[in-house]
Motif scaffolding. Structure first.
Motif, mmCIF file in Angstrom:
data_model
loop_
_atom_site.group_PDB
_atom_site.id
_atom_site.type_symbol
_atom_site.label_atom_id
_atom_site.label_comp_id
_atom_site.label_asym_id
_atom_site.label_seq_id
_atom_site.Cartn_x
_atom_site.Cartn_y
_atom_site.Cartn_z
ATOM 1 N N ARG A 161 0.737 -1.367 0.129
ATOM 2 C CA ARG A 161 -0.076 -0.109 -0.089
ATOM 3 C C ARG A 161 0.859 1.329 -0.190
ATOM 4 O O ARG A 161 0.417 2.258 -0.752
ATOM 5 N N GLU A 162 1.942 1.244 0.812
ATOM 6 C CA GLU A 162 2.890 2.354 0.704
ATOM 7 C C GLU A 162 3.643 2.444 -0.419
ATOM 8 O O GLU A 162 3.879 3.675 -0.950
ATOM 9 N N THR A 163 3.687 1.511 -1.284
ATOM 10 C CA THR A 163 4.278 1.562 -2.763
ATOM 11 C C THR A 163 3.222 2.099 -3.917
ATOM 12 O O THR A 163 3.615 3.035 -4.359
ATOM 13 N N ILE A 164 1.856 1.443 -3.637
ATOM 14 C CA ILE A 164 0.993 1.774 -4.767
ATOM 15 C C ILE A 164 0.168 2.791 -4.448
ATOM 16 O O ILE A 164 -0.940 3.286 -5.177
ATOM 17 N N GLY A 165 0.074 3.176 -3.126
ATOM 18 C CA GLY A 165 -1.046 3.946 -2.714
ATOM 19 C C GLY A 165 -2.429 3.195 -2.376
ATOM 20 O O GLY A 165 -2.481 1.991 -2.410
ATOM 21 N N GLU A 166 -3.558 3.738 -2.099
ATOM 22 C CA GLU A 166 -4.823 3.125 -1.888
ATOM 23 C C GLU A 166 -5.293 2.382 -3.103
ATOM 24 O O GLU A 166 -5.054 2.852 -4.343
ATOM 25 N N ASN A 167 -5.774 1.251 -2.806
ATOM 26 C CA ASN A 167 -6.135 0.293 -3.805
ATOM 27 C C ASN A 167 -7.355 -0.647 -3.493
ATOM 28 O O ASN A 167 -7.173 -0.962 -2.185
ATOM 29 N N GLU A 168 -8.464 -0.555 -4.059
ATOM 30 C CA GLU A 168 -9.597 -1.458 -3.630
ATOM 31 C C GLU A 168 -9.336 -2.949 -3.473
ATOM 32 O O GLU A 168 -9.713 -3.499 -2.569
ATOM 33 N N ARG A 169 -8.232 -3.551 -4.254
ATOM 34 C CA ARG A 169 -8.044 -4.630 -4.199
ATOM 35 C C ARG A 169 -7.111 -5.019 -2.746
ATOM 36 O O ARG A 169 -7.207 -6.104 -2.310
ATOM 37 N N LEU A 170 -6.322 -4.038 -2.544
ATOM 38 C CA LEU A 170 -5.615 -4.287 -1.248
ATOM 39 C C LEU A 170 -6.576 -4.186 -0.191
ATOM 40 O O LEU A 170 -6.486 -4.987 0.914
ATOM 41 N N ASP A 171 -7.517 -3.278 -0.237
ATOM 42 C CA ASP A 171 -8.661 -3.202 0.791
ATOM 43 C C ASP A 171 -9.586 -4.701 0.955
ATOM 44 O O ASP A 171 -9.814 -5.264 1.901
ATOM 45 N N ALA A 172 -9.681 -5.399 -0.430
ATOM 46 C CA ALA A 172 -10.439 -6.680 -0.377
ATOM 47 C C ALA A 172 -9.497 -7.614 0.692
ATOM 48 O O ALA A 172 -9.994 -8.523 1.189
ATOM 49 N N ILE A 173 -8.082 -7.646 0.150
ATOM 50 C CA ILE A 173 -7.479 -8.409 0.877
ATOM 51 C C ILE A 173 -7.238 -8.352 2.289
ATOM 52 O O ILE A 173 -7.408 -9.284 3.066
ATOM 53 N N GLU A 174 -7.168 -7.112 2.757
ATOM 54 C CA GLU A 174 -7.278 -6.785 4.218
ATOM 55 C C GLU A 174 -8.518 -7.226 4.844
ATOM 56 O O GLU A 174 -8.399 -7.780 5.876
ATOM 57 N N ARG A 175 -9.465 -7.134 4.176
ATOM 58 C CA ARG A 175 -10.762 -7.754 4.793
ATOM 59 C C ARG A 175 -10.787 -9.299 4.851
ATOM 60 O O ARG A 175 -11.341 -9.683 5.791
#
Length: 333
Positions: A161-175
């Motif tokens: 997230r620090e590298t590419i910024g906010e991302n919906e896919r990263l949000d889904a992964i965290e959930r």
């Protein structure tokens, strides 16, 4: 079955567990059985006869050590004959009831007893307890071992997230990580405390469905949510129920599935419908059975879990055909 006189002597004995019942006539338990067992049963006899109070369904355990001698040729010592004595423990259980036997005047003249051999049942219960203990230990270990890879996954997600910024896919992964952590906590809780009852609270079903969907949205899959009610439910278990129904739709209808969730016409529950191949009418009675699956890589657990969670909340769940010909699961609260 047996009848004893006022001194605890056998008058009649059935053939159930004694080869020669006549040999027991005139004798007390002390004269027939090992003292470790007979002292207690004889005392019970005297209590029933003295006080007139019955003994109902008392469990009795008999442990007897029996010596067994074996002889064999010792091949490494000039064929000398060795003798070895071992002791084998016999553990037997009985379920006994004894009631006073009265004459026509109401005076106690003895007792009538029934004793059932429940050794097989007790041994099975003990075996089940051992298996349960091993299962609880296994669940505790799984819950513990899940935490380390989850921490690594969380750390790498945060670095990404620090590298590419906010991302919906990263949000889904965290959930998804949060859900796995919640399941791990459930496993650990079960291992520590056993199967806990649901802890219901008011849950907004619309929010619950959308939260579950964000962790599953794949390809061109779409979700339509009608006006859903608020329900009293254990939030974690409700999430698992919805999660498995969405999983089932994606597994069987593919990444372009259209899922619709709405209230039943009478507002007593909700339905989860898809536009996939549906469930054949002949299989709708067995679809919730553990092990049932039509997917080549399916476990047959998803819908069984759905039914289990529904049962734990005193809900019912059935399956029928959706308007588009797919599957429609109806949960009535």
């Amino acid at each position: 079955m047996y009848v004893k006189d006022s001194e605890g002597r056998h008058l009649r004995v059935s053939h159930a567990h004694i080869d020669d019942p006549d040999a027991a006539v005139g004798k007390t338990d002390r004269e027939l059985y090992p003292a470790t067992h007979a002292d207690e049963t004889y005392a019970d006899d005297m209590q029933v006869i003295r006080d007139g109070d019955p003994i109902i369904h008392k469990e009795e355990q008999t442990i007897e050590e029996v010596g067994e001698t074996y002889s064999f040729d010792h091949l490494l010592d000039n064929y000398e004959q060795d003798v070895v004595t071992t002791k084998r423990r016999y553990n037997e259980w009985a379920l006994t009831s004894k009631v006073p036997w009265r004459d026509e005047n109401g005076d106690i003249v003895g007792l009538i007893g029934l004793t059932f051999d429940i050794s097989d049942r007790k041994h099975y219960e003990q075996s089940l307890e051992r298996h349960t203990e091993r299962l609880e230990q296994f669940l505790a270990e799984v819950a513990h071992d899940l935490r380390s890879p989850l921490q690594v996954a969380d750390a790498n997600t945060e670095l990404l997230r620090e590298t590419i910024g906010e991302n919906e896919r990263l949000d889904a992964i965290e959930r998804s990580h949060d859900r796995i952590a919640g399941l791990a906590e459930e496993l650990g809780s079960f291992a520590r405390h056993g199967d806990l009852e649901p802890d219901p609270e008011a849950v907004d079903l619309t929010d619950a469905v959308r939260d579950v969907w964000t962790s599953h949205a794949v390809g061109e899959a779409t979700l339509s949510v009608d006006d859903l009610p608020t329900v009293e439910a254990d939030p974690t278990e409700l999430t698992r129920l919805l999660d498995n129904l969405v999983d089932n739709a994606i597994d069987h209808a593919g990444p372009e599935v259209a899922v619709t969730v709405g209230p039943l016409a009478d507002r007593t529950g909700i339905y989860v419908a898809d536009d996939g191949p549906g469930v054949p009418a002949a299989e709708r009675e067995t679809v919730f059975a553990t092990g049932y699956t039509t997917a080549s890589d399916g476990t047959g657990l998803g819908l069984a879990i759905v039914e289990t969670i529904a049962d734990r909340h005193d809900w019912s769940v059935t399956v029928t055909e959706s308007e588009s010909g797919g599957a429609r699961f109806e949960i009535r609260f």
